[in-house]
Design a protein around this motif. Structure first.
Motif, PDB file in Angstrom:
ATOM      1  N   VAL A 144       0.884  -1.141  -0.025  1.00 25.31           N
ATOM      2  CA  VAL A 144       0.038   0.093   0.036  1.00 25.31           C
ATOM      3  C   VAL A 144       0.933   1.293  -0.012  1.00 25.31           C
ATOM      4  O   VAL A 144       2.109   1.081   0.202  1.00 25.31           O
ATOM      5  N   GLU A 149      -4.875   2.955   3.190  1.00 27.52           N
ATOM      6  CA  GLU A 149      -5.259   2.236   2.079  1.00 27.52           C
ATOM      7  C   GLU A 149      -5.289   0.454   2.564  1.00 27.52           C
ATOM      8  O   GLU A 149      -5.575  -0.446   1.874  1.00 27.52           O
ATOM      9  N   LYS A 150      -5.506   0.234   3.765  1.00 22.90           N
ATOM     10  CA  LYS A 150      -5.263  -0.977   4.245  1.00 22.90           C
ATOM     11  C   LYS A 150      -6.427  -0.748   5.563  1.00 22.90           C
ATOM     12  O   LYS A 150      -6.419   0.085   6.375  1.00 22.90           O
ATOM     13  N   VAL A 156      -0.220  -0.525   9.338  1.00 22.69           N
ATOM     14  CA  VAL A 156       0.718  -0.109   8.396  1.00 22.69           C
ATOM     15  C   VAL A 156       1.892   0.654   8.977  1.00 22.69           C
ATOM     16  O   VAL A 156       1.437   1.471   9.493  1.00 22.69           O
ATOM     17  N   TYR A 183     -10.629  -0.330  -2.454  1.00 24.45           N
ATOM     18  CA  TYR A 183      -9.894  -1.242  -1.981  1.00 24.45           C
ATOM     19  C   TYR A 183      -9.713  -2.575  -3.233  1.00 24.45           C
ATOM     20  O   TYR A 183     -10.869  -2.683  -3.684  1.00 24.45           O
ATOM     21  N   VAL A 190      -9.328  -8.515   5.940  1.00 25.75           N
ATOM     22  CA  VAL A 190      -8.232  -7.612   5.587  1.00 25.75           C
ATOM     23  C   VAL A 190      -8.834  -6.896   4.122  1.00 25.75           C
ATOM     24  O   VAL A 190      -8.937  -7.822   3.313  1.00 25.75           O
ATOM     25  N   SER A 192      -7.051  -4.355   1.236  1.00 22.35           N
ATOM     26  CA  SER A 192      -6.079  -3.376   1.157  1.00 22.35           C
ATOM     27  C   SER A 192      -6.116  -2.960  -0.535  1.00 22.35           C
ATOM     28  O   SER A 192      -6.662  -3.737  -1.296  1.00 22.35           O
ATOM     29  N   LYS A 193      -5.510  -1.797  -0.673  1.00 21.84           N
ATOM     30  CA  LYS A 193      -5.261  -1.324  -2.206  1.00 21.84           C
ATOM     31  C   LYS A 193      -3.808  -1.616  -2.575  1.00 21.84           C
ATOM     32  O   LYS A 193      -3.016  -0.835  -2.458  1.00 21.84           O
ATOM     33  N   LEU A 194      -4.099  -3.109  -3.058  1.00 22.45           N
ATOM     34  CA  LEU A 194      -2.654  -3.511  -3.446  1.00 22.45           C
ATOM     35  C   LEU A 194      -2.312  -3.153  -5.208  1.00 22.45           C
ATOM     36  O   LEU A 194      -1.305  -3.119  -5.442  1.00 22.45           O
TER      37      LEU A 194
END
Length: 351
Positions: A144, A149-150, A156, A183, A190, A192-194
């Motif tokens: 991220v 973003e998580k 983080v 996301y 969880v 997340s924006k990976l």
């Protein structure tokens, strides 16, 4: 022209192959990158023959035995030339055969650990230093960019994002405007924006434009699919009609509604109500244009005029006839601005 990228996590299952085949066909995808395919070159050739006849492919399978990245493209619409390969990124140059527009493209699948990803950041910085063309990056960074973003899981830490943040800053990259899911990866606990789509400054100053849509993956993956639309007609669609609460402040509002609330015809109650509202649409738009357009500018100008008049009166000690009327008009237009901002803020909050 459309680009796509998807971490499909294992591509041997017919259900996943069929899903990507359907995506390419229904969305008219010209170039698609498949990440974490776990394919080899022989399996890829069979896939092209059965599922994607006529399409061409390139990959980095020689750099990794886990089939990390392969790219499919339609040679009748796109010319794609591989520029550089590593085990985490595939750099290429793309030319749209219809518009003759050219740009650089990178498909990225970052390793899971911070130390391994440092090789990726260094590679991107080297490539970016020599790239003066418009450049778009379609990526699963496995990282991220910011803590927000998580959601869920461990918080983080700064050291987890520092290398990514530094790389983006050095290359002056920005997220391409996007819609859909914020996301892009989820587990039972969880989000997340990976996955993201980044562009450089040369892209922003070009006429390639572009917009990303992150679509929910269904049962095929735990990552969203990224679909980028380029070189589309940029004509704005007509804006949907919206009722603004500030219109009710106008002295003409009730008379306008009473005058236009008429419909001579037949139909269901719902149809007749629709026609009544339809009859109000243009008159209200005219009212807005004449008395409420650029409401913030109107409010600021009215406030300046009132303050100037007040200064003159307080300096001379003379009460002018127009003061009361001007003060009332200023109060109305400033209240209209407040209602407009409040309504807009509420809509943004609900979204």
């Amino acid at each position: 022209m459309k680009l796509a990228c998807w971490n499909i996590r294992g591509f041997h299952k017919p259900l996943k192959q069929r899903g990507v085949q359907t995506l390419v066909g229904t969305q008219h995808i010209d170039v698609i990158g498949i990440l974490e395919s776990k394919f080899d070159d022989k399996a890829l050739q069979n896939l092209l023959r059965i599922r994607f006849p006529g399409m061409k492919a390139t990959h980095n399978f020689d750099m990794s035995n886990k089939g990390r990245i392969f790219v499919l493209w339609n040679p009748t619409r796109v010319d794609l030339t591989t520029v550089c390969l590593t085990d985490q990124v595939l750099h290429a140059r793309v030319k749209c055969l219809m518009t003759q527009k050219e740009f650089c493209i990178s498909f990225i699948y970052g390793f899971n650990t911070i130390v391994q990803r440092r090789l990726l950041w260094n590679d991107l910085i080297r490539f970016g230093a020599n790239c003066s063309s418009p450049w778009i990056l379609l990526c699963d960074f496995n990282n991220v960019l910011t803590p927000d973003e998580k959601q869920g899981g461990l918080k983080v830490k700064n050291y987890e994002t520092k290398d990514f943040v530094d790389c983006v800053a050095i290359l002056d990259l920005l997220d391409l405007k996007f819609s859909g899911c914020f996301y892009t990866w989820m587990s039972p606990k969880v989000c997340s924006k990976l996955d993201r789509v980044l562009v450089n400054q040369a892209w922003l100053s070009s006429d390639l434009n572009g917009h990303t849509e992150f679509q929910a993956p269904g049962c095929l993956s735990d990552h969203t699919v990224s679909i980028v639309s380029l070189l589309e007609d940029q004509k704005q669609k007509p804006k949907a009609f919206k009722f603004f609460n500030m219109w009710t402040l106008s002295e003409k509002f009730l008379d306008l509604v009473l005058d236009r609330w008429k419909f001579e015809g037949y139909g269901t109650c719902q149809y007749r109500l629709k026609q009544l509202f339809k009859g109000l649409k243009k008159p209200l738009q005219t009212l807005n244009r004449q008395h409420f357009g650029n409401i913030s500018s109107r409010a600021a100008a009215a406030k300046r005029r009132l303050e100037e008049l007040q200064r003159n009166m307080l300096h001379t000690g003379t009460i002018l006839d127009e003061y009361k009327q001007l003060k009332r008009k200023t109060e109305i237009v400033m209240e209209a601005e407040r209602l407009f901002i409040a309504q807009k803020t509420k809509i943004n909050y609900l979204k």
